[in-house]
Design a protein around this motif. Sequence first.
Motif, PDB file in Angstrom:
ATOM      1  N   THR A  43       0.853  -1.198   0.000  1.00  0.00           N
ATOM      2  CA  THR A  43       0.000   0.000   0.000  1.00  0.00           C
ATOM      3  C   THR A  43       0.888   1.247   0.000  1.00  0.00           C
ATOM      4  N   ARG A  44       1.996   1.177   0.735  1.00  0.00           N
ATOM      5  CA  ARG A  44       2.915   2.325   0.790  1.00  0.00           C
ATOM      6  C   ARG A  44       3.454   2.667  -0.594  1.00  0.00           C
ATOM      7  N   LEU A  47       0.780   4.373  -2.594  1.00  0.00           N
ATOM      8  CA  LEU A  47       0.574   5.758  -2.124  1.00  0.00           C
ATOM      9  C   LEU A  47       1.708   6.666  -2.606  1.00  0.00           C
ATOM     10  N   GLN A  48       2.930   6.128  -2.512  1.00  0.00           N
ATOM     11  CA  GLN A  48       4.100   6.905  -2.946  1.00  0.00           C
ATOM     12  C   GLN A  48       3.983   7.294  -4.418  1.00  0.00           C
ATOM     13  N   LEU A  93      19.976  11.147   1.730  1.00  0.00           N
ATOM     14  CA  LEU A  93      19.182  10.056   2.311  1.00  0.00           C
ATOM     15  C   LEU A  93      18.974   8.903   1.324  1.00  0.00           C
TER      16      LEU A  93
ATOM     17  N   ASP B 207      13.878   5.307   1.197  1.00  0.00           N
ATOM     18  CA  ASP B 207      12.933   4.212   0.957  1.00  0.00           C
ATOM     19  C   ASP B 207      12.841   3.304   2.191  1.00  0.00           C
ATOM     20  N   LEU B 209      13.395   4.103   5.273  1.00  0.00           N
ATOM     21  CA  LEU B 209      12.690   4.790   6.359  1.00  0.00           C
ATOM     22  C   LEU B 209      11.185   4.832   6.088  1.00  0.00           C
ATOM     23  N   LEU B 210      10.815   5.023   4.806  1.00  0.00           N
ATOM     24  CA  LEU B 210       9.387   5.044   4.464  1.00  0.00           C
ATOM     25  C   LEU B 210       8.738   3.674   4.699  1.00  0.00           C
ATOM     26  N   LYS B 211       9.562   2.609   4.536  1.00  0.00           N
ATOM     27  CA  LYS B 211       9.031   1.261   4.760  1.00  0.00           C
ATOM     28  C   LYS B 211       8.578   1.070   6.203  1.00  0.00           C
ATOM     29  N   ILE B 215       1.703   1.295   7.543  1.00  0.00           N
ATOM     30  CA  ILE B 215       0.572   1.323   6.610  1.00  0.00           C
ATOM     31  C   ILE B 215       0.187  -0.123   6.296  1.00  0.00           C
TER      32      ILE B 215
END
Lengths: 106, 386
Positions: A43-44, A47-48, A93, B207, B209-211, B215
Amino acid sequence: MLFNSLTFVVFFVTVVAADFTVAARMLGGMFGGHPHGDAILTTREMLQIALVTGGMILVHWSLRDTNIETAVMRAPPWIVTTAWAFMACAIILTQGNSNAFIYFQF
Amino acid sequence: MRSSTSNFKRKLRLPRLFFRKPTEIESIHGGPPLEYVRPIPQLPWRGITVAVVLIVIAAASASELYCRSIGYGPTLHDNEDLWTSARRRVKPESIVIIGDSRGWYDLYLDELQKGLGKRPVQLAMGGSCAYPVLADLANDKNFHGTVICSVVPRLFIAPPGSPPMDHAEKAVRRSHTQTFAQRASQYLDMPLEEHVAFLKPEELTLDGLLKRLPIPNRPYALISPRLPPYFGTLDRERRALMIEKCARPGSELARITQQIWLPLFTPPPPPSYIPQEEFAKSMGQAIEQRFHDVAAAVQKLRSRGGKIVFVRLPNSGGLKALEDRQTPRPAVWDRVIKDTAAPGIYYEDSPDLAGFNCPEWSHLSAGDSVEFSKRLIPHLRAALQM
């Protein structure tokens, strides 16, 4: 225009997919060719993709009667500073994996 | 001043303007299309640049301090180029360690050097299958040394196209095709990775960190299991050592990692677009082919005077139970030893090797890897008739 379109199609096919069979399968999937395919995206990720695509369309739409240079000139310096710093931090990052010279490898 | 972008745009017009000299009108400053100049917006760029540099330095320093405060440390990251640098050190008579992450973490090079008389070259890779590297060494006509091959059954029989095979094949391919740019990039990268803790390509990237965002996924989604967090360090010789934070008794990091191994060692469900019987048959054939290929590679290696010993290194707890259930000893280990007629050391067979506990169920702590390697020496010497 025709030349540009052809370049785009060939670029897309050769860069995104390993060969024409895989590319055809991917293109087919984009047009509903695999209605019962496995759900392999988180889902992430969805959304991204939606947020980034939406953001890009929004930026292009807002710049439709002007250009990036004019928009930057009109923006207050603190916004330019913030955007620039944000982009630089995002690059750090993102952390390349020893591919610093990728642009010399084509 | 003509920018590189305008040069690029100019080059894109090659089909129309190729080799044509610009006309006089086109050469006049500002005249389209060749004299396009990108306007630089009038802003206080010097002040903005100084502010951006200061912000980036402050943000990077804060990130570094934070990462160190929560247990991260600087370490090299394993990749195809670092592996290639180790592969380049293999001499005709070298002792080479191949296989998976247990060969990486559990075999301490200093002890092996003391016991075997030569410093082994570490070619084992985390989460990878041993076969592509074994085949590469078998096909290397100059190599007639000794191979110590770690066997984790699930990885050893991983079929072509699976991540463990891809991982190893990519490294082998890179060692044959590495460009000067890739090699230079690796050398430039290493000093940075050795000093900066927040450089963790699989974990602390944007990426990664977003993981971590909580969600929920669709209930029917086929999502790859999570990879283990940072629990070890790696040096230029590709020596891997478990960090103290993971090795400590009752460590939370070890507990988290234990639960990550279980789904990682569980095979994914068969694909929905192939009948199950057909899929099972093709997997069976792939495994049979692997046994055959391994035996052929071992035979090739021996025909040049090379030696090989297979080793089954310690595992513990729930992961040992899972491995014993899914890939029982007769199914893979016994078959490999029988087909290759090579010596094998199974840690459970020897009381002096059997008493070790893996903090996160899959690897020995740095301290235990020293003691284990010391105790392994007599077994290796006997198996290799040294």
